[in-house]
Design a protein around this motif. Structure first.
Motif, PDB file in Angstrom:
ATOM      1  N   LYS A 172      -2.608  -1.759  36.797  1.00  0.00           N
ATOM      2  CA  LYS A 172      -3.274  -3.000  36.383  1.00  0.00           C
ATOM      3  C   LYS A 172      -4.071  -2.809  35.095  1.00  0.00           C
ATOM      4  CE  LYS A 172      -7.074  -5.938  37.710  1.00  0.00           C
ATOM      5  NZ  LYS A 172      -8.229  -6.130  38.575  1.00  0.00           N
ATOM      6  N   TRP A 173      -4.567  -1.574  34.882  1.00  0.00           N
ATOM      7  CA  TRP A 173      -5.468  -1.358  33.754  1.00  0.00           C
ATOM      8  C   TRP A 173      -4.744  -0.875  32.506  1.00  0.00           C
ATOM      9  CZ3 TRP A 173      -9.800  -3.786  33.739  1.00  0.00           C
ATOM     10  CH2 TRP A 173     -10.307  -4.215  34.965  1.00  0.00           C
ATOM     11  N   HIS A 174      -3.401  -0.972  32.484  1.00  0.00           N
ATOM     12  CA  HIS A 174      -2.702  -0.626  31.241  1.00  0.00           C
ATOM     13  C   HIS A 174      -3.294  -1.451  30.090  1.00  0.00           C
ATOM     14  CE1 HIS A 174       0.439   0.488  28.424  1.00  0.00           C
ATOM     15  NE2 HIS A 174       0.541  -0.786  28.119  1.00  0.00           N
ATOM     16  N   HIS A 175      -3.343  -2.787  30.278  1.00  0.00           N
ATOM     17  CA  HIS A 175      -4.060  -3.599  29.295  1.00  0.00           C
ATOM     18  C   HIS A 175      -4.955  -4.621  29.980  1.00  0.00           C
ATOM     19  CE1 HIS A 175      -0.525  -5.785  30.200  1.00  0.00           C
ATOM     20  NE2 HIS A 175       0.141  -5.619  29.091  1.00  0.00           N
ATOM     21  N   LEU A 193       1.996   7.094  33.689  1.00  0.00           N
ATOM     22  CA  LEU A 193       2.193   5.660  33.955  1.00  0.00           C
ATOM     23  C   LEU A 193       2.578   4.940  32.667  1.00  0.00           C
ATOM     24  CD1 LEU A 193      -0.881   4.663  36.185  1.00  0.00           C
ATOM     25  CD2 LEU A 193       1.409   5.281  36.940  1.00  0.00           C
ATOM     26  N   GLN A 194       3.362   3.868  32.841  1.00  0.00           N
ATOM     27  CA  GLN A 194       3.639   2.987  31.695  1.00  0.00           C
ATOM     28  C   GLN A 194       2.986   1.626  31.963  1.00  0.00           C
ATOM     29  OE1 GLN A 194       7.521   2.658  30.195  1.00  0.00           O
ATOM     30  NE2 GLN A 194       8.118   4.745  30.644  1.00  0.00           N
ATOM     31  N   ILE A 195       3.678   0.528  31.577  1.00  0.00           N
ATOM     32  CA  ILE A 195       3.060  -0.788  31.783  1.00  0.00           C
ATOM     33  C   ILE A 195       3.230  -1.240  33.229  1.00  0.00           C
ATOM     34  CG2 ILE A 195       3.016  -3.210  31.068  1.00  0.00           C
ATOM     35  CD1 ILE A 195       4.192  -2.460  28.432  1.00  0.00           C
ATOM     36  N   THR A 196       4.457  -1.208  33.702  1.00  0.00           N
ATOM     37  CA  THR A 196       4.750  -1.829  34.993  1.00  0.00           C
ATOM     38  C   THR A 196       5.031  -0.835  36.111  1.00  0.00           C
ATOM     39  OG1 THR A 196       7.062  -1.934  34.293  1.00  0.00           O
ATOM     40  CG2 THR A 196       5.745  -3.933  33.986  1.00  0.00           C
ATOM     41  N   ALA A 197       5.169   0.431  35.767  1.00  0.00           N
ATOM     42  CA  ALA A 197       5.567   1.414  36.792  1.00  0.00           C
ATOM     43  C   ALA A 197       5.308   2.826  36.272  1.00  0.00           C
ATOM     44  CB  ALA A 197       7.059   1.252  37.103  1.00  0.00           C
ATOM     45  N   PRO A 198       5.381   3.808  37.194  1.00  0.00           N
ATOM     46  CA  PRO A 198       5.300   5.199  36.737  1.00  0.00           C
ATOM     47  C   PRO A 198       6.452   5.513  35.789  1.00  0.00           C
ATOM     48  CG  PRO A 198       4.978   5.065  39.108  1.00  0.00           C
ATOM     49  CD  PRO A 198       5.409   3.701  38.658  1.00  0.00           C
ATOM     50  N   THR A 199       6.171   6.380  34.799  1.00  0.00           N
ATOM     51  CA  THR A 199       7.187   6.747  33.807  1.00  0.00           C
ATOM     52  C   THR A 199       8.453   7.277  34.488  1.00  0.00           C
ATOM     53  OG1 THR A 199       5.421   7.257  32.253  1.00  0.00           O
ATOM     54  CG2 THR A 199       7.575   8.176  31.748  1.00  0.00           C
ATOM     55  N   ALA A 200       8.269   8.052  35.531  1.00  0.00           N
ATOM     56  CA  ALA A 200       9.423   8.657  36.206  1.00  0.00           C
ATOM     57  C   ALA A 200      10.348   7.595  36.806  1.00  0.00           C
ATOM     58  CB  ALA A 200       8.949   9.610  37.294  1.00  0.00           C
ATOM     59  N   GLU A 201       9.796   6.429  37.125  1.00  0.00           N
ATOM     60  CA  GLU A 201      10.636   5.365  37.696  1.00  0.00           C
ATOM     61  C   GLU A 201      11.309   4.519  36.609  1.00  0.00           C
ATOM     62  OE1 GLU A 201       8.507   2.943  40.552  1.00  0.00           O
ATOM     63  OE2 GLU A 201       7.777   4.764  41.560  1.00  0.00           O
ATOM     64  N   VAL A 202      10.675   4.433  35.438  1.00  0.00           N
ATOM     65  CA  VAL A 202      11.241   3.607  34.356  1.00  0.00           C
ATOM     66  C   VAL A 202      12.358   4.377  33.656  1.00  0.00           C
ATOM     67  CG1 VAL A 202      10.750   2.365  32.215  1.00  0.00           C
ATOM     68  CG2 VAL A 202       9.032   2.442  34.022  1.00  0.00           C
ATOM     69  N   ALA A 248      -9.322  -8.197  24.885  1.00  0.00           N
ATOM     70  CA  ALA A 248      -7.964  -7.650  24.771  1.00  0.00           C
ATOM     71  C   ALA A 248      -8.062  -6.148  24.546  1.00  0.00           C
ATOM     72  CB  ALA A 248      -7.221  -8.286  23.597  1.00  0.00           C
ATOM     73  N   GLY A 249      -7.004  -5.448  24.936  1.00  0.00           N
ATOM     74  CA  GLY A 249      -6.986  -4.026  24.624  1.00  0.00           C
ATOM     75  C   GLY A 249      -6.176  -3.240  25.633  1.00  0.00           C
ATOM     76  N   HIS A 250      -5.852  -2.013  25.230  1.00  0.00           N
ATOM     77  CA  HIS A 250      -5.104  -1.119  26.125  1.00  0.00           C
ATOM     78  C   HIS A 250      -6.091  -0.128  26.725  1.00  0.00           C
ATOM     79  CE1 HIS A 250      -1.717  -3.025  24.100  1.00  0.00           C
ATOM     80  NE2 HIS A 250      -1.037  -2.697  25.183  1.00  0.00           N
ATOM     81  N   THR A 251      -6.586  -0.512  27.870  1.00  0.00           N
ATOM     82  CA  THR A 251      -7.737   0.147  28.477  1.00  0.00           C
ATOM     83  C   THR A 251      -7.375   1.524  29.037  1.00  0.00           C
ATOM     84  OG1 THR A 251      -8.264  -2.101  29.134  1.00  0.00           O
ATOM     85  CG2 THR A 251      -9.691  -0.378  29.992  1.00  0.00           C
ATOM     86  N   GLY A 252      -6.419   1.545  29.955  1.00  0.00           N
ATOM     87  CA  GLY A 252      -6.104   2.799  30.665  1.00  0.00           C
ATOM     88  C   GLY A 252      -5.662   3.914  29.740  1.00  0.00           C
ATOM     89  N   GLY A 253      -4.790   3.589  28.788  1.00  0.00           N
ATOM     90  CA  GLY A 253      -4.249   4.606  27.883  1.00  0.00           C
ATOM     91  C   GLY A 253      -5.256   5.058  26.840  1.00  0.00           C
ATOM     92  N   LYS A 292      -8.215 -12.855  11.093  1.00  0.00           N
ATOM     93  CA  LYS A 292      -8.547 -12.315   9.765  1.00  0.00           C
ATOM     94  C   LYS A 292      -9.188 -10.929   9.793  1.00  0.00           C
ATOM     95  CE  LYS A 292      -8.519 -16.336   6.839  1.00  0.00           C
ATOM     96  NZ  LYS A 292      -9.236 -17.243   5.985  1.00  0.00           N
ATOM     97  N   SER A 293      -9.431 -10.359  10.974  1.00  0.00           N
ATOM     98  CA  SER A 293      -9.970  -8.997  11.026  1.00  0.00           C
ATOM     99  C   SER A 293      -8.838  -7.994  10.814  1.00  0.00           C
ATOM    100  CB  SER A 293     -10.611  -8.741  12.394  1.00  0.00           C
ATOM    101  OG  SER A 293     -10.948  -7.371  12.521  1.00  0.00           O
ATOM    102  N   HIS A 294      -9.151  -6.876  10.111  1.00  0.00           N
ATOM    103  CA  HIS A 294      -8.165  -5.798   9.991  1.00  0.00           C
ATOM    104  C   HIS A 294      -8.126  -4.945  11.257  1.00  0.00           C
ATOM    105  CE1 HIS A 294      -7.254  -6.798   5.972  1.00  0.00           C
ATOM    106  NE2 HIS A 294      -8.375  -6.383   5.444  1.00  0.00           N
ATOM    107  N   TYR A 295      -9.132  -5.131  12.112  1.00  0.00           N
ATOM    108  CA  TYR A 295      -9.193  -4.335  13.345  1.00  0.00           C
ATOM    109  C   TYR A 295      -8.347  -5.037  14.404  1.00  0.00           C
ATOM    110  CZ  TYR A 295     -12.772  -2.097  10.651  1.00  0.00           C
ATOM    111  OH  TYR A 295     -13.428  -1.441   9.633  1.00  0.00           O
ATOM    112  N   ILE A 296      -7.049  -4.896  14.257  1.00  0.00           N
ATOM    113  CA  ILE A 296      -6.118  -5.582  15.151  1.00  0.00           C
ATOM    114  C   ILE A 296      -5.729  -4.637  16.286  1.00  0.00           C
ATOM    115  CG2 ILE A 296      -5.297  -7.173  13.397  1.00  0.00           C
ATOM    116  CD1 ILE A 296      -2.818  -5.300  13.098  1.00  0.00           C
ATOM    117  N   GLY A 297      -4.803  -5.063  17.103  1.00  0.00           N
ATOM    118  CA  GLY A 297      -4.488  -4.322  18.325  1.00  0.00           C
ATOM    119  C   GLY A 297      -3.632  -3.084  18.135  1.00  0.00           C
TER     120      GLY A 297
END
Ligand SMILES: Cc1ncc(C[n+]2csc(CCOP(=O)(O)OP(=O)(O)O)c2C)c(N)n1
Length: 274
Positions: A249-252, A177-186, A26-31, A95-100
């Protein structure tokens, strides 16, 4: 650190970000990859904060408003010695504090963030406190360009100008970019520089994947006496891995074993090419 050493650090950080995202599945790879150079320069060259002075009221503050990109923050904090890097093997586990998202349960994290639009208001309050206490520390906060439509940011931006917070720096990781589209389109927030300026901020634009340029920009704070500082950092989402760059695709996205190996190969080649 020399510029070459800083560039090496960024690549090593990128490798670790991917390693722990793969492990956690899991993770937010691109950002995380887009903001790596910003965190590298802040923690290794600019800010006066370390495990030794973390309880000092005089330390500089970093608040990661785009909290979903916590993997970049955790890797840098581990490198600074805030906690053992092995802890990141528990990333996103029960139980890990290293959450998302950043939580103050993790040493080195200033504020819980992740609900977008909260980091700048928190940073404004912290910068006001510094002025009231006659403290010289600076406050840095990192926002995503997809986070800019949150209304709380603009209330905070108005307050920062009102209180003349030249000890505050808002950095926008403008990977477009955001999750599903370029920021300018959202929800288009361009032209961002004009918006910040009209809210009373001093603005600088920079290549946010160029460690040398970033260093110079941060060293030049305050950009104008009595005005809060905005840095519009033009970055590439997924920076450093060819198939991740500028790809929604690589947002997360979590790499497969083959994709991970390919990424490591590319990053190792970049290291050799320095
Ligand atoms: C208040 C709130 N709304 C929605 C989300 C879900 N969310 C997580 S990441 C994201 C997109 C953020 O885009 P951007 O700020 O550009 O981040 P980056 O591309 O740098 O990863 C959204 C909408 C959230 N975390 N908080």
């Amino acid at each position: 650190m020399t510029n070459k050493e800083l560039k090496q650090k960024s690549i090593e950080y990128r490798k670790k970000i991917l390693k722990y995202i793969l492990k956690a599945k899991a993770g937010h790879t691109g950002g995380s990859l887009s903001c790596t150079d910003i965190l590298n320069v802040l923690y290794n060259e600019i800010m006066n904060v370390s495990p030794q002075n973390f309880s000092s009221p005089d330390r500089d503050r970093y608040i990661q408003s785009k909290g979903h990109c916590v993997e970049a923050l955790f890797v840098v904090l581990a490198d600074q010695g805030f906690f053992p890097e092995e802890d990141l093997n528990t990333l996103c586990q029960y139980k890990s504090h290293y959450i998302g998202h950043p939580t103050r349960k993790v040493n080195g994290v200033e504020q819980n963030t992740g609900a977008l639009g909260h980091g700048l208001p928190l940073a404004v309050g912290t910068a006001i406190a510094a002025k009231l206490d006659n403290k010289l520390f600076k406050v840095y906060t990192l926002l995503g360009d997809g986070e800019m439509p949150e209304g709380s940011n603009w209330e905070a931006a108005l307050s920062a100008a009102q209180y003349k917070l030249d000890n505050l720096c808002a950095i926008v990781d403008k990977n477009s970019l955001q999750i599903t589209a370029p920021t300018a389109e959202v929800c288009n927030t361009d032209p961002l520089d004009e918006k910040w300026k009209s809210f009373g901020w001093a603005v600088k634009e920079v290549d946010g994947n160029d460690v040398d340029a970033l260093k110079k920009v941060f060293q030049s704070m305050p950009f104008e006496k009595g005005k809060p500082n905005a840095v519009i950092a033009h970055t590439t989402k997924g920076k450093g891995v060819s198939y991740m760059e500028n790809s929604l695709k690589w947002h997360h996205g979590v790499p497969s074993a083959a994709e991970y190996n390919q990424a490591m190969k590319e990053l190792d080649e970049s290291l050799l090419a320095l």
